[in-house]
Design an enzyme around this catalytic site. Structure first.
Site, mmCIF file in Angstrom:
data_model
loop_
_atom_site.group_PDB
_atom_site.id
_atom_site.type_symbol
_atom_site.label_atom_id
_atom_site.label_comp_id
_atom_site.label_asym_id
_atom_site.label_seq_id
_atom_site.Cartn_x
_atom_site.Cartn_y
_atom_site.Cartn_z
ATOM 1 N N ASP A 329 0.818 -1.214 0.000
ATOM 2 C CA ASP A 329 0.000 0.000 0.000
ATOM 3 C C ASP A 329 0.850 1.260 0.000
ATOM 4 O O ASP A 329 0.654 2.173 -0.812
ATOM 5 C CB ASP A 329 -0.918 -0.034 1.234
ATOM 6 C CG ASP A 329 -1.802 1.176 1.368
ATOM 7 O OD1 ASP A 329 -1.277 2.299 1.471
ATOM 8 O OD2 ASP A 329 -3.044 1.029 1.404
ATOM 9 N N LEU A 363 -5.652 1.906 0.562
ATOM 10 C CA LEU A 363 -5.639 1.047 -0.618
ATOM 11 C C LEU A 363 -5.697 -0.419 -0.205
ATOM 12 O O LEU A 363 -6.380 -1.231 -0.840
ATOM 13 C CB LEU A 363 -4.396 1.319 -1.465
ATOM 14 C CG LEU A 363 -4.156 2.769 -1.891
ATOM 15 C CD1 LEU A 363 -2.973 2.852 -2.835
ATOM 16 C CD2 LEU A 363 -5.402 3.372 -2.527
ATOM 17 N N ASP A 364 -4.981 -0.767 0.847
ATOM 18 C CA ASP A 364 -5.019 -2.137 1.364
ATOM 19 C C ASP A 364 -6.420 -2.513 1.825
ATOM 20 O O ASP A 364 -6.974 -3.542 1.417
ATOM 21 C CB ASP A 364 -4.054 -2.273 2.544
ATOM 22 C CG ASP A 364 -2.751 -2.962 2.181
ATOM 23 O OD1 ASP A 364 -2.721 -3.715 1.197
ATOM 24 O OD2 ASP A 364 -1.755 -2.743 2.891
ATOM 25 N N HIS A 365 -6.978 -1.718 2.709
ATOM 26 C CA HIS A 365 -8.265 -2.093 3.301
ATOM 27 C C HIS A 365 -9.379 -2.072 2.265
ATOM 28 O O HIS A 365 -10.212 -2.994 2.225
ATOM 29 C CB HIS A 365 -8.576 -1.180 4.480
ATOM 30 C CG HIS A 365 -7.780 -1.494 5.699
ATOM 31 N ND1 HIS A 365 -8.154 -2.450 6.615
ATOM 32 C CD2 HIS A 365 -6.592 -0.993 6.153
ATOM 33 C CE1 HIS A 365 -7.259 -2.520 7.581
ATOM 34 N NE2 HIS A 365 -6.300 -1.648 7.326
ATOM 35 N N GLY A 368 -9.121 -5.137 0.235
ATOM 36 C CA GLY A 368 -9.580 -6.322 0.945
ATOM 37 C C GLY A 368 -11.087 -6.452 0.947
ATOM 38 O O GLY A 368 -11.639 -7.536 0.699
#
Length: 467
Positions: A329, A363-365, A368
């Site tokens: 991220d 961006l990661d969350h 997901g």
């Protein structure tokens, strides 16, 4: 504020994966939810509501009552930073960063970001720089490099580095152009199979759905954690020789069982094949091609288990010149323009800003939750249409989606709350790491409240078999 309303964003996601009508959801709260010029709250609320509404739709189609997802924007935005809201016993336990990770100024005035949380990435960067392992030495060594040159040298060495670009620079970069037209979630039919009926109605929406998860860090594990919150049987598979980020496990491991397999030998591969043959979903979050090189690419899995849903995460999009590049991220934020744009919005000189990160690993969350949403949409389509399916999300593609939501003119006027300020948004329970206090899931369903039935545990705690 420019950009669409959250309801329009949510319905765009819903219809973008082939689901009809409007997503069954009620949305509450207002922006800004976190200090940013970007619509972090809108992205959090829409992505979490999409996954929650899809779980509700699966339950309805299994004979359960119709219900609407309920998502509060502030709670959703906080869940985008769930790894920072942890306490083990009486001590705060946020994820720690390596001491030389972060941003540095190169000799040409270009900033670069190093990601050195994995030991082999740290060692490789230090080897490339030929310096001691401290920030002063790393900074001095990087002043002898040009930013783009070091980024490329690090990539060729298999390391994780990004040079800071503006949005304008990213938009003309070949990788920026490669991902510009990609939707945030892509569903692709990759094999033929008869329709697979959803299991008979259970107490929980995803009861009886088996999810095999080969992921690490945040985005992929958040996908599995979300599916587990609605009752899926999630088996996380790792290997003792692979570096991980164990500080994240108390957060991302909730609701899962965890087994260890070594895919370097045939015995481990044989066990994983057996597990995959009994799975509904295979989630992978390693560098593109890494899992496939052991015989577990989407096409191979579809041949092994017709009707499987293969859910795949990448950093930069699996297409274009950076399609196979390692990334995280923080690196994608830097490379694709977010650190530059956020700094300028906060008042920095556009010609020479210091990098400014987003207030969460957004961006990661978001990726997901979008992975979880796409997975559930694929299960719905598998039941109606048949086929094996591939669900694809990338951090860079999620970034492009976030950019498209518009910007906030006065977005920095709210704080990032501290753990002790969250009150009843927290829950406390025993875990394999000690007594854990962590953030509740923000996606609510009134008839089947999401929860994690299993505590997080250290990697490799369970046998590699289905419950």
């Amino acid at each position: 504020m420019a950009g669409p309303a959250v309801r329009a964003i949510l319905d765009g996601l819903w219809q973008g994966v082939g689901l009809a009508g409007e997503a069954p959801a009620r949305l509450a709260g207002a922006e800004p939810a976190l200090p940013s010029s970007f619509r972090i709250g809108a992205a959090a609320q829409a992505s979490i509501a999409a996954a929650t509404a899809a779980a509700a739709e699966i339950h309805r189609r299994r004979g359960g009552p119709a219900q609407q997802a309920e998502v509060d924007m502030r709670h959703a935005a906080l869940e985008f930073g769930s790894e920072r809201y942890l306490r083990l016993g009486d001590a705060a336990a946020p994820a720690r960063w390596d001491d030389i990770a972060g941003t540095y100024l190169c000799g040409d005035g270009r900033w670069v970001r190093l990601h050195t949380n994995f030991p082999h990435h740290r060692a490789g960067v230090l080897r490339l720089l030929g310096c001691e392992a401290n920030r002063a030495a790393v900074g001095a060594a990087l002043r002898g490099w040009e930013g783009f040159a070091f980024e490329q040298a690090a990539a060729e060495a298999g390391m994780c580095v990004a040079a800071m670009r503006s949005f304008a620079e990213w938009d003309v970069h070949p990788q920026g152009q490669a991902v510009a037209a990609l939707p945030p979630v892509r569903l692709e039919r990759i094999g033929e199979a008869p329709p697979t009926p959803l299991p008979p109605r259970g107490v929980r929406p995803l009861e009886g759905i088996r999810v095999l998860e080969a992921t690490r860090v945040i985005a992929g594990p958040v996908c599995g954690r979300t599916l587990a919150a609605h009752g899926a049987d999630v088996l996380h598979v790792s290997a003792a020789h692979l570096p991980g980020f164990d500080d994240l496990l108390p957060d991302t491991g909730r609701g899962k069982r965890s087994a260890a397999l070594d895919l370097r030998d045939e015995a481990g591969r044989a066990v994983l094949r057996g597990l995959a043959a009994g799975a509904d979903v295979f989630v992978q979050g390693y560098r593109p091609g890494a899992v496939a090189s052991h015989g577990f690419g989407p096409e191979a899995l579809a041949a092994l288990r017709p009707g499987i849903v293969c859910t795949s995460l990448s950093a930069y999009g699996e297409v274009g010149p950076w399609g196979g590049r390692r990334g995280f991220d923080s690196l994608v934020q830097t490379a694709s323009g977010f650190n530059h744009a956020e700094a300028v919005a906060a008042g920095a000189d556009p010609a020479d800003p210091d990098p400014r990160v987003l207030p969460a690993q957004a961006l990661d969350h978001a990726s997901g939750f979008l992975l979880a949403f796409g997975t559930l949409a694929a299960l719905l389509r598998r039941a109606a249409e048949g086929g094996s399916w591939k669900v694809t999300v990338s951090l860079a593609g999620t970034g492009q989606w976030l950019r498209g939501l518009g910007r906030l003119e006065d977005g920095f006027g709210v704080p990032v709350p501290k753990l002790e300020e969250l009150g009843d948004l927290l829950e406390t329970a025993p875990s394999g790491f000690g007594r854990l206090t962590a953030l509740r899931h923000s996606g609510r369903l009134p008839e089947t409240p999401p929860h994690w039935a299993l505590p997080p545990v250290p990697l490799g705690t369970h046998r590699a078999e289905w419950a």
